[in-house]
Design a protein around this motif. Structure first.
Motif, mmCIF file in Angstrom:
data_model
loop_
_atom_site.group_PDB
_atom_site.id
_atom_site.type_symbol
_atom_site.label_atom_id
_atom_site.label_comp_id
_atom_site.label_asym_id
_atom_site.label_seq_id
_atom_site.Cartn_x
_atom_site.Cartn_y
_atom_site.Cartn_z
ATOM 1 N N LEU A 1 -31.542 -67.102 -7.476
ATOM 2 C CA LEU A 1 -30.218 -67.527 -6.990
ATOM 3 C C LEU A 1 -30.208 -67.975 -5.542
ATOM 4 N N HIS A 2 -31.291 -67.730 -4.815
ATOM 5 C CA HIS A 2 -31.275 -68.122 -3.394
ATOM 6 C C HIS A 2 -32.696 -68.111 -2.849
ATOM 7 N N VAL A 3 -33.156 -69.292 -2.443
ATOM 8 C CA VAL A 3 -34.512 -69.404 -1.910
ATOM 9 C C VAL A 3 -34.519 -70.606 -0.968
ATOM 10 N N HIS A 4 -35.474 -70.610 -0.042
ATOM 11 C CA HIS A 4 -35.595 -71.731 0.900
ATOM 12 C C HIS A 4 -36.975 -72.352 0.695
ATOM 13 N N TYR A 5 -37.041 -73.520 0.051
ATOM 14 C CA TYR A 5 -38.388 -74.070 -0.154
ATOM 15 C C TYR A 5 -39.107 -74.402 1.147
ATOM 16 N N SER B 1 -24.491 -70.786 0.850
ATOM 17 C CA SER B 1 -24.564 -70.420 2.260
ATOM 18 C C SER B 1 -24.974 -68.949 2.361
ATOM 19 N N HIS B 2 -24.863 -68.414 3.573
ATOM 20 C CA HIS B 2 -25.168 -67.001 3.823
ATOM 21 C C HIS B 2 -23.911 -66.319 4.350
ATOM 22 N N VAL B 3 -23.781 -65.029 4.052
ATOM 23 C CA VAL B 3 -22.681 -64.272 4.646
ATOM 24 C C VAL B 3 -23.066 -62.798 4.793
ATOM 25 N N ALA C 1 -25.543 -65.860 -0.075
ATOM 26 C CA ALA C 1 -26.667 -64.942 0.010
ATOM 27 C C ALA C 1 -26.280 -63.715 0.831
ATOM 28 N N HIS C 2 -26.757 -62.567 0.360
ATOM 29 C CA HIS C 2 -26.700 -61.256 1.035
ATOM 30 C C HIS C 2 -25.445 -60.459 0.730
ATOM 31 N N CYS C 3 -24.289 -60.796 1.319
ATOM 32 C CA CYS C 3 -23.064 -60.029 1.034
ATOM 33 C C CYS C 3 -23.263 -58.522 1.230
ATOM 34 N N SER D 1 -34.907 -64.327 -4.405
ATOM 35 C CA SER D 1 -36.099 -63.988 -3.606
ATOM 36 C C SER D 1 -35.844 -64.163 -2.111
ATOM 37 N N ASP D 2 -35.016 -65.128 -1.743
ATOM 38 C CA ASP D 2 -34.804 -65.489 -0.333
ATOM 39 C C ASP D 2 -36.114 -65.693 0.431
ATOM 40 N N VAL D 3 -37.125 -66.241 -0.211
ATOM 41 C CA VAL D 3 -38.304 -66.676 0.541
ATOM 42 C C VAL D 3 -37.823 -67.694 1.569
#
Ligand SMILES: [Zn+2]
Length: 438
Positions: free
Chosen positions: A74-78, A229-231, A268-270, A319-321
């Motif tokens: 659900l959330h990763v940064h290539y 986004s991130h929060v 992401a995160h919450c 994963s949020d790599v």
């Protein structure tokens, strides 16, 4: 038609409860929409019951494998593939010292293409068949990834990062051009094959009011497009947001005010939310991407699964790599279990420690994550009609795993052994909507 005989794990489409056949049959075939459309699941169930309905069907028999839905990240940064394993004193120094310098390199389309290819190979090796990923602020970073993903038949959602302030030269974009670039990328890539576009403000501190406003207008103009986004990841970040947006009740409400909290928006995160925030997520149909390996690595805190479940907002695993330490869904599910057990959030009030069931962890990284994306019944499950994205898993991939899974008395014990001891060696084949990647 293509059919497989193996143990099969699926989920009830309504309740999310696991469905399991130790000797199962999975039948896949063409979906609606002709030869170019993704293959879909036509049927699944007990081999002996189902095979009677398919006389003469040719079946690949793989009795020592478990077939399970392909994982959904659900959330990763290539662009952060090369940032994995970079230590820092928390989120903000990590961005400054490791992430922004790596992301600046994506101005070069050749570098972007090389990393995109490597990243997609990693997803394959780890059994991830759908991902929602950040790109960098450079439009060419999106083109590189989408161009590489399209021929692979991957269901990939990605977007150009929006960040017009509080970040260095080389990764900072400009307000008006960033919005023009975003809309051009939506028109170029959204809905092409299995690709989707996500409007991608990095996080409120690096976006001006005008940029968030423009992003919200794009989100309203293109309702089928995702927002990511991130929060509420880190306490220093929270304090910074309070300084920048003193008029907003909470960090999450900054995004709400700009029209960025809606269905198909994934945050992401919450970690540091209050109950009003949680209810706002639920009311708007927005989702949380839970990133436990990243949260442990950066010391950000632990997601409150019990409150999320009680409130009933959408959430799934990610994963949020490269803040996250692994592409492996097994590592992420284990870290999610540990974050669930923890009796603290990392700054806020103590939370209840819960033991998430192994099948629940698995659901949160497959069908549950798909539901968070608004792709319920499309990916993340093997119910009839779903696109045929799945993995073949070897429960005996290592000596310890073989020893432990041999003693599993039921499905939950089998899944937990895989979660705790598994890694990419377990994934022997990844099948994406009918195209096999060995
Ligand atoms: Zn992230």
């Amino acid at each position: 038609m293509k059919a497989y005989r193996a143990a099969i794990l699926s989920f009830d489409p309504d309740t999310g409860a696991p469905r399991y056949w130790s000797d199962g049959l999975l039948v896949t075939g063409p979906g609606q929409g002709g030869a170019a459309a993704p293959r879909v699941v036509l049927a699944l169930g007990s081999f002996h019951e189902l095979i009677r309905h398919y006389p003469g069907l040719s079946v690949e028999s793989i009795p020592d494998r478990l077939i399970a839905p392909g994982f959904v990240d659900l959330h990763v940064h290539y662009p952060q593939t090369d940032v994995i394993g970079s230590p820092a004193e928390g989120l903000l120094p990590w961005l400054e010292h490791h992430t922004f310098p790596q992301e600046a390199r994506f101005a070069d389309p050749l570098h972007a293409a090389e990393v995109a290819d490597f990243f997609l190979n990693e997803l394959d090796r780890h059994g991830v068949t759908t991902a929602l990923t950040f790109c960098t602020s450079h439009p060419q970073s999106v083109d590189a990834l989408m161009s590489a993903a399209q021929p692979r038949g991957l269901r990939l959602i990605a977007g150009k990062c929006l960040q017009d302030r509080h970040c260095p030269d080389g990764v900072r974009d400009t307000t008006e051009q960033s919005l023009l670039d975003t809309e051009a990328l939506i028109l170029r890539w959204h809905g092409i094959g299995r690709l989707g576009y996500a409007i991608t403000p990095r996080f409120a501190p690096t976006c001006s009011d005008a940029q968030l406003q423009g992003a919200g207008e794009l989100a309203a103009r293109h309702p089928g497009v995702w927002v990511q986004s991130h929060v509420a990841e880190n306490l220093d970040e929270l304090a910074w947001v309070r300084e920048l947006y003193p008029q907003d009740r909470s960090y999450l409400e900054v995004y709400a005010r700009f029209g960025l909290l809606r269905e198909r928006s994934v945050y992401a995160h919450c970690l540091h939310l209050d109950q009003t925030d949680r209810e706002l997520l639920r009311e708007r149909g927005a989702a949380a991407a839970v990133c436990p390996t990243s949260n442990f690595f950066l010391g950000s805190g632990c997601f409150d699964f019990a409150s999320a479940e009680r409130t009933g907002f959408l959430h799934g695993l990610a994963s949020d790599v490269g803040g996250g330490t692994s592409f492996s869904p097994f590592r992420t599910m284990l870290a999610a279990y540990e974050a669930g057990r923890a009796g603290f959030t990392g700054g806020g009030p103590a939370k209840a420690g819960v033991s998430l069931a192994p099948s629940r962890l698995w659901w949160l990284h497959t069908a549950g994550a798909a539901r968070a994306l608004g792709l319920d019944g499309v990916v993340g499950n093997l119910a009839p009609g779903c696109e045929a994205d799945f993995v073949l898993l070897d429960p005996r991939a290592t000596p310890l795993l073989a020893r432990r899974t041999a003693q599993a008395r039921d499905l939950e014990e089998l899944l937990f052994a895989l979660i705790v001891l598994g890694d990419e060696r377990v994934v022997t084949r990844t099948v994406r909507a009918g195209s096999v990647i060995d």
